[in-house]
Scaffold this motif. Structure first.
Motif, PDB file in Angstrom:
ATOM      1  N   UNK A   1      45.868 -94.016  93.618  1.00  0.00           N
ATOM      2  CA  UNK A   1      46.379 -92.775  92.883  1.00  0.00           C
ATOM      3  C   UNK A   1      47.319 -92.015  93.607  1.00  0.00           C
ATOM      4  N   UNK A   2      48.272 -91.622  92.938  1.00  0.00           N
ATOM      5  CA  UNK A   2      49.450 -90.972  93.400  1.00  0.00           C
ATOM      6  C   UNK A   2      49.136 -89.618  94.128  1.00  0.00           C
ATOM      7  N   UNK A   3      50.146 -89.676  95.026  1.00  0.00           N
ATOM      8  CA  UNK A   3      49.940 -88.412  96.109  1.00  0.00           C
ATOM      9  C   UNK A   3      50.352 -87.370  95.671  1.00  0.00           C
ATOM     10  N   UNK A   4      49.749 -86.201  95.310  1.00  0.00           N
ATOM     11  CA  UNK A   4      50.048 -85.057  94.688  1.00  0.00           C
ATOM     12  C   UNK A   4      51.355 -84.891  93.795  1.00  0.00           C
ATOM     13  N   UNK A   5      52.343 -83.987  94.001  1.00  0.00           N
ATOM     14  CA  UNK A   5      53.322 -83.981  93.149  1.00  0.00           C
ATOM     15  C   UNK A   5      54.533 -84.654  93.700  1.00  0.00           C
ATOM     16  N   UNK A   6      54.943 -85.486  92.977  1.00  0.00           N
ATOM     17  CA  UNK A   6      56.302 -86.180  93.438  1.00  0.00           C
ATOM     18  C   UNK A   6      57.669 -85.367  93.156  1.00  0.00           C
ATOM     19  N   UNK A   7      58.736 -85.703  93.705  1.00  0.00           N
ATOM     20  CA  UNK A   7      60.049 -84.602  93.805  1.00  0.00           C
ATOM     21  C   UNK A   7      60.059 -84.582  92.205  1.00  0.00           C
ATOM     22  N   UNK A   8      60.738 -83.467  91.848  1.00  0.00           N
ATOM     23  CA  UNK A   8      60.960 -83.035  90.697  1.00  0.00           C
ATOM     24  C   UNK A   8      62.016 -83.925  90.171  1.00  0.00           C
ATOM     25  N   UNK A   9      62.041 -84.807  89.049  1.00  0.00           N
ATOM     26  CA  UNK A   9      63.110 -85.587  88.653  1.00  0.00           C
ATOM     27  C   UNK A   9      64.495 -84.689  88.509  1.00  0.00           C
ATOM     28  N   UNK A  10      65.429 -84.823  88.927  1.00  0.00           N
ATOM     29  CA  UNK A  10      66.680 -83.874  88.996  1.00  0.00           C
ATOM     30  C   UNK A  10      67.427 -83.980  87.742  1.00  0.00           C
ATOM     31  N   UNK A  11      68.076 -84.766  87.435  1.00  0.00           N
ATOM     32  CA  UNK A  11      68.840 -84.945  86.158  1.00  0.00           C
ATOM     33  C   UNK A  11      68.895 -85.788  85.239  1.00  0.00           C
ATOM     34  N   UNK A  12      67.850 -87.011  85.296  1.00  0.00           N
ATOM     35  CA  UNK A  12      68.294 -87.740  84.395  1.00  0.00           C
ATOM     36  C   UNK A  12      66.956 -87.974  83.501  1.00  0.00           C
ATOM     37  N   UNK A  13      67.222 -88.190  82.280  1.00  0.00           N
ATOM     38  CA  UNK A  13      66.198 -88.436  81.248  1.00  0.00           C
ATOM     39  C   UNK A  13      66.191 -90.077  81.316  1.00  0.00           C
ATOM     40  N   UNK A  14      67.187 -90.588  81.401  1.00  0.00           N
ATOM     41  CA  UNK A  14      67.593 -91.891  80.896  1.00  0.00           C
ATOM     42  C   UNK A  14      67.376 -92.952  81.981  1.00  0.00           C
ATOM     43  N   UNK A  15      66.397 -92.784  82.837  1.00  0.00           N
ATOM     44  CA  UNK A  15      65.855 -93.895  83.740  1.00  0.00           C
ATOM     45  C   UNK A  15      65.879 -95.291  83.065  1.00  0.00           C
ATOM     46  N   UNK A  16      65.415 -95.348  82.217  1.00  0.00           N
ATOM     47  CA  UNK A  16      65.010 -96.770  81.731  1.00  0.00           C
ATOM     48  C   UNK A  16      65.950 -97.525  80.551  1.00  0.00           C
ATOM     49  N   UNK A  17      66.840 -96.374  80.209  1.00  0.00           N
ATOM     50  CA  UNK A  17      67.751 -96.847  79.026  1.00  0.00           C
ATOM     51  C   UNK A  17      68.545 -98.310  79.720  1.00  0.00           C
ATOM     52  N   UNK A  18      68.961 -99.219  78.486  1.00  0.00           N
ATOM     53  CA  UNK A  18      70.092 -99.815  78.888  1.00  0.00           C
ATOM     54  C   UNK A  18      71.372 -99.129  78.616  1.00  0.00           C
ATOM     55  N   UNK A  19      72.203 -99.574  79.806  1.00  0.00           N
ATOM     56  CA  UNK A  19      73.444 -98.895  79.774  1.00  0.00           C
ATOM     57  C   UNK A  19      74.631 -99.818  79.484  1.00  0.00           C
ATOM     58  N   UNK A  20      75.576 -99.446  79.013  1.00  0.00           N
ATOM     59  CA  UNK A  20      76.796-100.298  78.872  1.00  0.00           C
ATOM     60  C   UNK A  20      77.496-100.461  80.193  1.00  0.00           C
ATOM     61  N   UNK A  21      78.728-101.399  80.051  1.00  0.00           N
ATOM     62  CA  UNK A  21      79.195-101.551  81.180  1.00  0.00           C
ATOM     63  C   UNK A  21      79.893-100.257  81.969  1.00  0.00           C
ATOM     64  N   UNK A  22      80.480 -99.645  80.735  1.00  0.00           N
ATOM     65  CA  UNK A  22      81.130 -98.387  81.188  1.00  0.00           C
ATOM     66  C   UNK A  22      80.460 -97.318  82.059  1.00  0.00           C
ATOM     67  N   UNK A  23      79.346 -97.258  81.162  1.00  0.00           N
ATOM     68  CA  UNK A  23      78.382 -96.082  81.651  1.00  0.00           C
ATOM     69  C   UNK A  23      77.915 -96.523  83.029  1.00  0.00           C
ATOM     70  N   UNK A  24      77.613 -97.682  83.318  1.00  0.00           N
ATOM     71  CA  UNK A  24      76.986 -98.044  84.327  1.00  0.00           C
ATOM     72  C   UNK A  24      77.756 -98.419  85.512  1.00  0.00           C
ATOM     73  N   UNK A  25      78.866 -98.669  85.621  1.00  0.00           N
ATOM     74  CA  UNK A  25      79.713 -98.888  86.812  1.00  0.00           C
ATOM     75  C   UNK A  25      80.809 -98.039  86.841  1.00  0.00           C
ATOM     76  N   UNK A  26      81.600 -97.385  85.528  1.00  0.00           N
ATOM     77  CA  UNK A  26      82.857 -96.891  85.920  1.00  0.00           C
ATOM     78  C   UNK A  26      82.482 -95.265  85.630  1.00  0.00           C
ATOM     79  N   UNK A  27      81.669 -94.782  84.770  1.00  0.00           N
ATOM     80  CA  UNK A  27      81.557 -93.397  84.519  1.00  0.00           C
ATOM     81  C   UNK A  27      79.829 -92.900  85.058  1.00  0.00           C
ATOM     82  N   UNK A  28      79.457 -93.815  85.858  1.00  0.00           N
ATOM     83  CA  UNK A  28      78.311 -93.592  86.295  1.00  0.00           C
ATOM     84  C   UNK A  28      77.841 -92.188  86.891  1.00  0.00           C
ATOM     85  N   UNK A  29      76.654 -91.725  86.673  1.00  0.00           N
ATOM     86  CA  UNK A  29      76.394 -90.662  87.525  1.00  0.00           C
ATOM     87  C   UNK A  29      75.293 -91.098  88.801  1.00  0.00           C
ATOM     88  N   UNK A  30      75.178 -92.027  88.863  1.00  0.00           N
ATOM     89  CA  UNK A  30      74.084 -92.727  89.852  1.00  0.00           C
ATOM     90  C   UNK A  30      74.787 -92.606  91.328  1.00  0.00           C
TER      91      UNK A  30
END
Lengths: 569, 205
Positions: A1-30
C-alpha cells in the motif's frame, strides 16, 4: 500500500506520452534532459577553453612558434585567448556543469519529486544559456576579434574601443555574460523553490543530502551577489555604446567602481562554484567509506557562515588599486577568517574517512584528490589574502597558480567526481574502472606539474600579462624559460589523457555493464528509481517518502551496511 | 516509493506558494541590482565637486513626490485585493478560485491598483520628456547617465510588473486565477512599489 500522499505532480500531464525526438531531447522540459544539455554545452565550451590554454601556453614556452592547429599567436590573439579562456572556464564551464547540470539533475531526484516546479522556466534557462554561449563564440569571429581585456574586464581598457581595439568583441562579451546571468537567475529560482516546496513527504530540512544543500546555498549566494555585477555590466555596455561616462575619470566617472561591483560578485562566485563540489565530495566520501558523514549539521552551518562571510572579502582583489590601507587591513582579516570554515570542512571529511572501510573507486579517488589539491589552493590563498604579501605577489604567476589550484579542483575534479559517481544513474551503465583510474592519474599528476612550477615563476617575479618573455631579459633566462617549457609539456600530457575519459565515456555508454538501480549501495533517493530514471523520475504512485537522514551507513542494528532514506524500518 | 507496511508520512508544509516564493527570491536579486546602482550613484555624486553638474537641470522632486504617493497607494490597493482574495480562498479552499462572487470583491481594489500603477508610469514618462527638453540626456553628464539608468531600470520593472498584474487580473475576471500566479504578481509589484521610495530619496532628494 502506498504511503499517504505523494508529492503533488508539478507540471506534466504527459508522463507516459510518446514524444518526438525534438520534444524529447531539444525542447524538453524534463530536468534530466536539461541537465544533460547544460553538461554537454559545458563540456564543449571546456574543450574550446582547453584549446585556448594549449595555444597560449605554447606561445609562452616557445615564443613566436607556429602552434600546430592554431598558427602564429599574435599579441592580439594572445590577450583574446587568455581573456576568453578565463571567461569560458568560469562562466561557461564551472557554472553550467557544477551548478546547472548537477543542480538540475540531482535536486528533483534527491528530493524525491518528479521535476522542477517550473519546468518551462527551466527550459528557458537553458535556451538563454545556449544563446549566451553562441554570442560569446560569435565574438571571436567579428572584425577586431574577441575581447582581450582579461576576464575581469577592468575599465577603462574594457570601456573604450580606442584602448581595447575590439569595438564589437568587447560589447558581445559583456552581452554574453549578462545573458548567462539571466539564465542562472532563472535556474537558481527553480532550484530553491523546488527544494523548499517539493521535497518528498517526510524529508525534513536535516534529511536533505549535503550536495543539495550546497547547490541551494550556492544558488542563494549567486542570487544575492549577481545584482551588482549586472548593474556594472549594464553601465559598461552603456559606456561602450551610448556615450555615458560611468567609468571615465575624465568626465567624472570612476574606473575603480567597476572593480568593486565586479568583485562584490566575483568573490561569492568562488563559493558559488566551490560549494557544489564540496557537497558532492561529501556524498561520495560518505558512500565509499561506508560511514555516516561526520558532523552533517556542522557542515551546513559552516557553509552558511562561509556564504555570509564571502560578501565581506571582495576588496582583497584590489589591494593595489589605490584603496585605503586601513580598509585593506579589514579585508585582510575577513579573508583570513574565511579560510577557517573551509579548513573545517576539510577536517570533517578526513574525520568521515577515519575508521571507514574505504573503497578506492574512481569517484572516490576524485573526491580524495579534491581534498588534497584544494588544500594547496587554500593555503596559498593565505599569502595573497594578507595585503603585505599581496603587494609583491599581485599580478604574478603566483596568483595564477593559486587560482588554478582552487578552480581546477572545483571545476575539473568536481566534474569528473560527479560524472563518475552518477554515470550509472544517468545512463544505466557502469563506467570502466581501469580506464577511469588511468584517466585519474593521467590528469592529477600532470596537473601538479603544470601549476607547482608556476608558483616558483610567480615568486621569481614573473608578471601575468606578458605575451613574450623574450622582451624582458631578466625574465628570459634559461632557468625560467625551462620551467615554462616544463609546465607546457605537462599541460600537453594532461590534455592528451582527457582522450581516455572520452573513450571510456563512449565505450561505457555503448558496451558498459548494466548498472541496476543502486550499484554503489547508496542511501539517497535517486538510487531508488530505475537507471536511467524515466520521465517523471518515479511512476506517479511510487514517489518516495523519507524516513531518515541520508548518511546512515554501517548502522549497528542493520544486516546490510546501508539504510536507504525511503525504507520505513 | 510506496513502501509496504510504512508509517504514513505527512507532506511537508509550504510556507509560500511556488510563484510567490520564486518571485520573492527573484526580488532579492533585484534588490541587490538596485543596491549596486544606487551605491554607484552615491559614490559618483560624492566625488563630484558641484551637484547637479553645471548646466544640468534640477530633478522635479516635488512632482515626483506626488507620483510616489500614487505608487504607494497602488501598493495599498493591491494589498486590499489580496486580503479579499485570501478571504474568498478560505471560503472555497480550492487551489483555484472557481466561485465568481467572493473573488469578485478582489476585483475593484485590484483594478484601482493597476490604474494607479499605469498613472505612475505615464507620469514618469511626461517628466522624462520635460527633462530631455531641458537638456538632460543619458550622455550629457553623470547625473543624466545615472538618472536614466536607475529610473529607467525601475520603469522597465514597473512595466513588466504591470503586464503581469493585467494578466493576473484577466485570469481573476475569468475565475481561474491560481494562488501561484497571484502570489508571483503581487510580490513583484510590492517590490516595484517598495524599492521606489528608496530610489526617490537617493536620486531625487
Amino acid at each position: 500500500m502506498a504511503v499517504s500522499v505523494g508529492s503533488e505532480p508539478t507540471a506534466h500531464e504527459d508522463h507516459h506520452h510518446e514524444q518526438s525526438f525534438w520534444s524529447k531531447y531539444v525542447f524538453s522540459t524534463d530536468h534530466k534532459v536539461i541537465a544533460m544539455q547544460y553538461m554537454a554545452t559545458g563540456v564543449v565550451m571546456g574543450l574550446i577553453a582547453g584549446f585556448f590554454a594549449y595555444a597560449f601556453r605554447m606561445q609562452l614556452a616557445f615564443p613566436g612558434m607556429d602552434v600546430p592547429g592554431f598558427g602564429i599567436v599574435t599579441p592580439a590573439d594572445y590577450v583574446s585567448l587568455v581573456t576568453n579562456h578565463g571567461s569560458i572556464m568560469v562562466f561557461w564551464v564551472a557554472m553550467p556543469v557544477l551548478l546547472a547540470a548537477y543542480g538540475n539533475y540531482l535536486i528533483p531526484l534527491m528530493c524525491g519529486c518528479d521535476d522542477m516546479v517550473f519546468p518551462k522556466i527551466n527550459r528557458l534557462s537553458y535556451q538563454v544559456f545556449l544563446l549566451s554561449a553562441i554570442v560569446l563564440v560569435a565574438s571571436f569571429f567579428v572584425p577586431g576579434g574577441g575581447f582581450g581585456g582579461a576576464w575581469t574586464a577592468y575599465p577603462p581598457l574594457s570601456a573604450k574601443a580606442e584602448y581595447n581595439l575590439t569595438p564589437l568583441g568587447s560589447s558581445l562579451w559583456v552581452l554574453a555574460v549578462a545573458l548567462e546571468f539571466v539564465a542562472f537567475l532563472l535556474g537558481g529560482i527553480n532550484f530553491i523553490t523546488t527544494a523548499m516546496n517539493s521535497r518528498a513527504p517526510g524529508m525534513k530540512m536535516y534529511d536533505i543530502p549535503v550536495v543539495i544543500w550546497m547547490l541551494l546555498i550556492a544558488s542563494i549566494l549567486f542570487m544575492l551577489s549577481v545584482g551588482p555585477l549586472i548593474a556594472a555590466a549594464i553601465m559598461l555596455l552603456f559606456d561602450q555604446n551610448l556615450g555615458t561616462a560611468f567609468y571615465d575619470p575624465n568626465r567624472g566617472g570612476d574606473p575603480v567602481l567597476w572593480q568593486h561591483l565586479f568583485w562584490f560578485f566575483g568573490h561569492p562566485e568562488v563559493y558559488v562554484v566551490l560549494l557544489p563540489t564540496i557537497g558532492l565530495t561529501a556524498d561520495i566520501i560518505s558512500v565509499f567509506s561506508r560511514k555516516k558523514l561526520f558532523a552533517y549539521r556542522t557542515i551546513l552551518y559552516t557553509a552558511f557562515g562561509t556564504g555570509i562571510l564571502s560578501f565581506f572579502v571582495w576588496a582583497h582583489h584590489q589591494f593595489i588599486s589605490g584603496i585605503d590601507p586601513r580598509m585593506a587591513h579589514i579585508f585582510t582579516v575577513t579573508t583570513l577568517l574565511i579560510s577557517i570554515p573551509i579548513a573545517e570542512m576539510m577536517f570533517v571529511y578526513i574525520a568521515t574517512l577515519y575508521g571507514g572501510s574505504i573503497r578506492f573507486t574512481t569517484p572516490m579517488l576524485w573526491a580524495l584528490a579534491f581534498i588534497g589539491e584544494f588544500l594547496i589552493g587554500g593555503v596559498t590563498g593565505i599569502f595573497l589574502g594578507a595585503s603585505g604579501a599581496d603587494i609583491y605577489l599581485h599580478d604574478t604567476y603566483f596568483v595564477l597558480a593559486h587560482f588554478h589550484y582552487t578552480f581546477f579542483p572545483i571545476t575539473i575534479i568536481g566534474f569528473y567526481g560527479g560524472i563518475t559517481y552518477w554515470f550509472p544513474k544517468m545512463f544505466g551503465k557502469m563506467m570502466n574502472e581501469t580506464l577511469g583510474k588511468i584517466h585519474f592519474w593521467g590528469t592529477i599528476i600532470p596537473f601538479n606539474f603544470i601549476f607547482i612550477p608556476l608558483f616558483f615563476l610567480g615568486m621569481a617575479g614573473q608578471h601575468r600579462r606578458i605575451y613574450n618573455f623574450e622582451h624582458f631579459p631578466e625574465l628570459a633566462t634559461p632557468g625560467l624559460q625551462n620551467i615554462r617549457v616544463f609546465a607546457t609539456t605537462a599541460l600537453l600530457i594532461m590534455l592528451s589523457f582527457q582522450l581516455v575519459f572520452f573513450y571510456n565515456f563512449i565505450t561505457s555508454l555503448r558496451k558498459g555493464k548494466k548498472a541496476g538501480k543502486n550499484p554503489w549501495k547508496a542511501n539517497t533517493l535517486e538510487w531508488t528509481t530505475e537507471s536511467p530514471p524515466p520521465h517523471g523520475n518515479w511512476p506517479p504512485s511510487e514517489l518516495p517518502s523519507v524516513y531518515r537522514p541520508p548518511y546512515e551507513y554501517s548502522h549497528p542494528d542493520r544486516e546490510e551496511d546501508y539504510w536507504p532514506q525511503n525504507v520505513p524500518n | 516509493m510506496g513502501t509496504p507496511g510504512g508509517v504514513p508520512v505527512q507532506r511537508n508544509a509550504r510556507i509560500l506558494s511556488n510563484g510567490a516564493l520564486a518571485m520573492l527570491i527573484f526580488s532579492f536579486a533585484e534588490v541587490m541590482l538596485f543596491a549596486g546602482l544606487v551605491s554607484a550613484f552615491t559614490i559618483a555624486k560624492a566625488n563630484a565637486l558641484v551637484w547637479p553638474p553645471p548646466g544640468q537641470p534640477r530633478l522635479p522632486a516635488f512632482e515626483t513626490a506626488f507620483n510616489t504617493l500614487a505608487l504607494l497607494l497602488s501598493g495599498f490597493f493591491l494589498y486590499r485585493a489580496q486580503l479579499e482574495y485570501w478571504r474568498s480562498k478560505e471560503a472555497t479552499s480550492a487551489p483555484v478560485v472557481v466561485l465568481q462572487r467572493p473573488a469578485a470583491a478582489a476585483r475593484t481594489p485590484f483594478l484601482i491598483s493597476i490604474l494607479l500603477g499605469a498613472f505612475f508610469v505615464l507620469f514618469q514618462g511626461t517628466e522624462w520628456v520635460a527633462l530631455l527638453r531641458e537638456g538632460l540626456t543619458i550622455a550629457s553628464s553623470q547625473q543624466g547617465g545615472f538618472f536614466y539608468l536607475i529610473i529607467g531600470m525601475h520603469a522597465a520593472h514597473a512595466i513588466a510588473a504591470l503586464a503581469l498584474l493585467v494578466y493576473a487580473y484577466r485570469q481573476l475576471t475569468h475565475g481561474n486565477l491560481t494562488e501561484s500566479l497571484f502570489g508571483a504578481s503581487t510580490v513583484f509589484w510590492y517590490f516595484v512599489v517598495l524599492v521606489w521610495p528608496v530610489l526617490y530619496w537617493r536620486v531625487y532628494l
